[in-house]
Design an enzyme around this catalytic site. Structure first.
Site, PDB file in Angstrom:
ATOM      1  N   ARG A   1       0.853  -1.194   0.000  1.00  0.00           N
ATOM      2  CA  ARG A   1       0.000   0.000   0.000  1.00  0.00           C
ATOM      3  C   ARG A   1       0.886   1.240   0.000  1.00  0.00           C
ATOM      4  O   ARG A   1       1.862   1.324   0.763  1.00  0.00           O
ATOM      5  CB  ARG A   1      -0.903  -0.020   1.246  1.00  0.00           C
ATOM      6  CG  ARG A   1      -1.589   1.292   1.508  1.00  0.00           C
ATOM      7  CD  ARG A   1      -2.766   1.170   2.452  1.00  0.00           C
ATOM      8  NE  ARG A   1      -2.995   2.397   3.204  1.00  0.00           N
ATOM      9  CZ  ARG A   1      -3.461   3.539   2.683  1.00  0.00           C
ATOM     10  NH1 ARG A   1      -3.734   3.626   1.408  1.00  0.00           N
ATOM     11  NH2 ARG A   1      -3.632   4.600   3.455  1.00  0.00           N
TER      12      ARG A   1
ATOM     13  N   GLY B   1       0.142   5.151   0.481  1.00  0.00           N
ATOM     14  CA  GLY B   1      -0.963   6.060   0.773  1.00  0.00           C
ATOM     15  C   GLY B   1      -0.559   7.215   1.659  1.00  0.00           C
ATOM     16  O   GLY B   1       0.632   7.480   1.859  1.00  0.00           O
TER      17      GLY B   1
ATOM     18  N   GLU C   1      -6.767   1.607   5.840  1.00  0.00           N
ATOM     19  CA  GLU C   1      -6.749   0.398   4.991  1.00  0.00           C
ATOM     20  C   GLU C   1      -5.805  -0.726   5.430  1.00  0.00           C
ATOM     21  O   GLU C   1      -6.025  -1.892   5.073  1.00  0.00           O
ATOM     22  CB  GLU C   1      -6.382   0.783   3.542  1.00  0.00           C
ATOM     23  CG  GLU C   1      -7.422   1.602   2.806  1.00  0.00           C
ATOM     24  CD  GLU C   1      -7.367   3.085   3.130  1.00  0.00           C
ATOM     25  OE1 GLU C   1      -6.325   3.549   3.649  1.00  0.00           O
ATOM     26  OE2 GLU C   1      -8.364   3.791   2.892  1.00  0.00           O
TER      27      GLU C   1
ATOM     28  N   ASP D   1      -1.551  14.781   7.087  1.00  0.00           N
ATOM     29  CA  ASP D   1      -2.273  15.554   8.116  1.00  0.00           C
ATOM     30  C   ASP D   1      -1.592  15.419   9.470  1.00  0.00           C
ATOM     31  O   ASP D   1      -0.886  14.435   9.714  1.00  0.00           O
ATOM     32  CB  ASP D   1      -3.696  14.983   8.321  1.00  0.00           C
ATOM     33  CG  ASP D   1      -4.466  14.907   7.053  1.00  0.00           C
ATOM     34  OD1 ASP D   1      -5.154  15.877   6.749  1.00  0.00           O
ATOM     35  OD2 ASP D   1      -4.359  13.886   6.349  1.00  0.00           O
TER      36      ASP D   1
HETATM   37  N1  HPA Z   1      -7.266   9.944   9.385  1.00  0.00           N
HETATM   38  C1  HPA Z   1      -7.517   8.803   8.756  1.00  0.00           C
HETATM   39  N2  HPA Z   1      -7.018   8.522   7.565  1.00  0.00           N
HETATM   40  C2  HPA Z   1      -6.235   9.431   6.978  1.00  0.00           C
HETATM   41  C3  HPA Z   1      -5.958  10.641   7.580  1.00  0.00           C
HETATM   42  C4  HPA Z   1      -6.491  10.910   8.857  1.00  0.00           C
HETATM   43  O1  HPA Z   1      -6.263  11.975   9.449  1.00  0.00           O
HETATM   44  N3  HPA Z   1      -5.152  11.342   6.740  1.00  0.00           N
HETATM   45  C5  HPA Z   1      -4.964  10.573   5.643  1.00  0.00           C
HETATM   46  N4  HPA Z   1      -5.621   9.412   5.781  1.00  0.00           N
END
Ligand code: HPA
Length: 236
Positions: A86, A88, A183, A206
């Site tokens: 993965r 991501g 995931e 984030d």
């Molecule tokens: N939370 C859950 N999944 C995510 C986040 C998050 O803040 N950022 C990117 N994928």
């Protein structure tokens, strides 16, 4: 032919990279693979096979969350995939992480119940494939990419409904969990179910507690660097 990943036998490579976002899958295939061939566009869950360093690789969209990626993984197994990585994004829980840092997930905690379908009475703790994450970490170090190896958490709930969700994540942060995404629990559990090789590599998009999000160009830069590193590592 599987119901969702509309590929025929032989169209999916042994090695499959797994972005969540279909636009990212298309972009990655067109940017990094030689001679990328689209084998499925059903529901816009694009899947491509091409070559990198002369080795056949597929890039398959997973969609968001454990239920969506679980369908894709079960069908990739039917199609003969063996190594699943993965690629991501994630929300950082640890203050030691910066935007666009790379996380290599050794294991994942699960916040949600879908994955209990696999082993209802047992809490499995399936790790990533050791050789894969060892090689990925060594590549990241060689490329001087800020890379962190450790436990993440996979949640079924992006926004969280109540303050309890925030409390759960704070507790996980205190227990050393680096980041949250949606995931990897499916990937590691389904890989364990079938004896497949799996790893997850994430870019920090984030900061969960600071409530900040990297701008789009920074996320794209981080994902590009990570993708190239992963492709190079798995085709060496
Ligand atoms: N939370 C859950 N999944 C995510 C986040 C998050 O803040 N950022 C990117 N994928």
């Amino acid at each position: 032919m599987p119901i969702h990943v509309e590929a025929k036998e032989g169209q999916v490579a042994d090695i499959v990279l797994l972005p969540g976002n279909p636009e990212r899958a298309k972009y990655m295939a067109e940017k990094f693979l030689d001679d990328p061939q689209l084998y499925t566009d059903y529901r816009k869950m694009y899947g491509y096979t091409g070559t990198f360093n002369g080795v056949e690789v597929s890039i398959q969209t997973t969609g968001m969350g454990v239920p969506s990626i679980s369908i894709v993984l079960e069908e990739l197994k039917m199609l003969g995939a063996k190594t699943l990585i993965r690629v991501g994004t994630c929300g950082a829980l640890s203050n030691d992480l910066e935007e666009a840092d790379v996380i290599i997930a050794q294991s994942t905690a699960t916040i949600g119940t879908t994955i209990n379908q696999i082993s209802p009475d047992i809490t499995l703790a399936p790790p990533a494939d050791f050789e894969l994450i060892k090689n990925l970490y060594e590549s990241a170090v060689e490329l001087e990419m800020p890379a962190h190896v450790g436990q993440i958490a996979t949640s079924d709930y992006f926004y969280g409904k109540s303050s309890d969700y925030g409390e759960d994540l704070k507790r996980l942060a205190e227990l050393g969990v680096l980041a949250v995404e949606m995931e990897t629990a499916a990937l590691y559990n389904i890989a364990a179910k079938y004896g497949l090789r799996a790893a997850t590599v994430l870019t920090v998009s984030d900061h969960v507690f600071k409530k900040t999000r990297a701008d789009k160009s920074k996320i794209k830069e981080g994902v590009d660097r990570m993708t190239e590193m992963v492709l190079d590592t798995v085709t060496k």
